[in-house]
Design an enzyme around this catalytic site. Structure first.
Site, short mmCIF file in Angstrom:
data_model
loop_
_atom_site.label_atom_id
_atom_site.label_comp_id
_atom_site.label_asym_id
_atom_site.label_seq_id
_atom_site.Cartn_x
_atom_site.Cartn_y
_atom_site.Cartn_z
N LYS A 10 0.97 13.55 1.58
CA LYS A 10 1.88 13.47 2.74
C LYS A 10 3.32 13.38 2.23
CE LYS A 10 3.00 8.92 2.11
NZ LYS A 10 4.33 8.40 1.79
N ASP A 136 -0.82 3.10 4.37
CA ASP A 136 -0.66 4.55 4.60
C ASP A 136 -1.99 5.22 4.94
OD1 ASP A 136 2.05 4.66 4.27
OD2 ASP A 136 1.98 5.29 2.17
P1 ATP Z 1 2.10 4.30 -2.19
O1 ATP Z 1 3.40 4.73 -1.58
O2 ATP Z 1 1.06 3.89 -1.18
O3 ATP Z 1 2.24 3.37 -3.36
P2 ATP Z 1 1.96 6.50 -3.92
O4 ATP Z 1 1.69 7.93 -3.57
O5 ATP Z 1 3.37 6.18 -4.30
O6 ATP Z 1 1.48 5.63 -2.72
P3 ATP Z 1 -0.49 6.37 -5.38
O7 ATP Z 1 -0.58 7.69 -6.06
O8 ATP Z 1 -1.31 6.16 -4.16
O9 ATP Z 1 1.04 6.04 -5.07
O10 ATP Z 1 -0.81 5.24 -6.48
C1 ATP Z 1 -0.44 3.92 -6.28
C2 ATP Z 1 -1.32 3.01 -7.12
O11 ATP Z 1 -2.66 3.06 -6.61
C3 ATP Z 1 -1.41 3.36 -8.60
O12 ATP Z 1 -1.19 2.18 -9.30
C4 ATP Z 1 -2.84 3.82 -8.81
O13 ATP Z 1 -3.37 3.43 -10.06
C5 ATP Z 1 -3.59 3.12 -7.68
N1 ATP Z 1 -4.76 3.91 -7.19
C6 ATP Z 1 -5.92 3.40 -6.82
N2 ATP Z 1 -6.76 4.36 -6.41
C7 ATP Z 1 -6.11 5.53 -6.53
C8 ATP Z 1 -6.46 6.88 -6.27
N3 ATP Z 1 -7.65 7.24 -5.81
N4 ATP Z 1 -5.52 7.82 -6.49
C9 ATP Z 1 -4.27 7.46 -6.94
N5 ATP Z 1 -3.91 6.20 -7.22
C10 ATP Z 1 -4.81 5.23 -7.02
#
Ligand code: ATP
Length: 283
Positions: A10, A136
């Protein structure tokens, strides 16, 4: 039995932090839409009552800390299911990027298990369950385009923008949402004009959309990681019509109407930062 589910990233067309609540969460207002950069999730039923996660990533755990694991556990508990599942995640979305990678995997697991095990839960029920794991996830359960309120659990769907082109540029850093939210002082934030963005979606007005996209967290992330500002400036110079950081960053996106222009912007951003993608809105 095997079930495949796509888990698209997203982007935030807006992210407004309204107030800090007594429980420590913040009330937010976020307009989000999906792009065609997606993880792929494969679900296989196990006869034994356990959850397994397999994936190839240096940055993501494959145990009970994985959001996909948490989603499967919550689903099994809520619907009292004693079968197990193997979750295979093909990670395409960059991690800790502001693109909701973990949340969309969790949402895909909820949608997928609902089908695989014929539970017939509604999307609203799955979204509510997702909200118990991460803020989210409810939006990601719905997908398309919508506004999330509360801490992210109240979703209203919105008209999707036309399938514009999106250049995503991520510097070689990860940003934790938690760290950024801890630095929020609501009185100091710039608040986007959420209503103008909603109008632009109803009116299908690209210029109005680009003029109003906004993110309250951008200045905080930029103060910690000035390269985010440099990427924004480069993206504007390159000719993107609307440029913004997504989520708590660090990914910056540029909205572009024509494919040829989007390709030129993509080319000029490569050379400049680590991960660059040319994708389309699929909201
Ligand atoms: P947010 O804004 O919710 O933090 P993001 O896109 O910035 O989302 P993500 O890629 O969701 O960040 O990763 C955030 C954290 O979640 C990381 O520390 C990662 O190790 C952990 N995590 C747990 N499960 C997953 C997954 N299936 N895919 C990606 N990251 C994951």
């Amino acid at each position: 039995m095997t079930h495949f589910e796509k888990a698209p990233a997203k982007i935030n067309l807006s992210l407004d932090v309204l107030r800090k609540r007594n429980d420590g969460y913040h009330d937010v207002e976020m307009i989000m839409t999906t792009v065609d950069l997606a993880d792929r999730i494969e679900l296989n039923t196990l006869q034994e009552d356990r959850i397994e996660v397999s994936l190839w990533s240096r940055y993501v755990p494959n145990d009970e800390r994985n959001l996909a694991y948490k989603a499967a556990k919550a689903f099994k508990t809520k619907y009292n299911i004693s079968k197990g599942v193997h979750i295979k995640i093909e990670k395409v979305i960059p991690v800790s990027a502001g693109l909701g990678g973990g949340s969309t995997d969790a949402a895909a697991v909820l949608r997928g298990l609902n089908q695989l095990w014929n539970v017939n839960a509604t999307i609203a029920e799955l979204a509510a369950l997702g909200g118990t794991i991460g803020s989210d996830i409810p939006f990601c359960v719905y997908g398309s385009t919508g506004i999330a309120r509360g801490f992210g659990e109240i979703i209203e769907t919105l008209p999707s923008p036309p399938p514009f082109w999106v250049v995503l540029a991520k510097p070689d850093i990860g940003v934790s949402s938690k760290t950024i939210f801890q630095k929020v002082n609501v009185d100091e934030l710039i608040h986007p004009n959420t209503n103008a963005i909603i109008e632009s979606l109803y009116e299908k007005d690209f210029a109005k959309l680009c003029a109003n996209i906004g993110n309250s967290l951008e200045s905080i992330t930029v103060s910690l990681h000035p390269e985010v500002q440099r990427i924004k400036e480069k993206m504007v110079q390159a000719g993107a019509a609307g440029v913004l950081m997504s989520g708590s960053g660090p990914t910056v996106y540029g909205l572009v109407e024509q494919q040829s222009k989007a390709q030129r912007i993509y080319n000029s951003m490569r050379g400049f930062c680590q991960d660059v993608y040319l994708v389309r809105l699929i909201g």
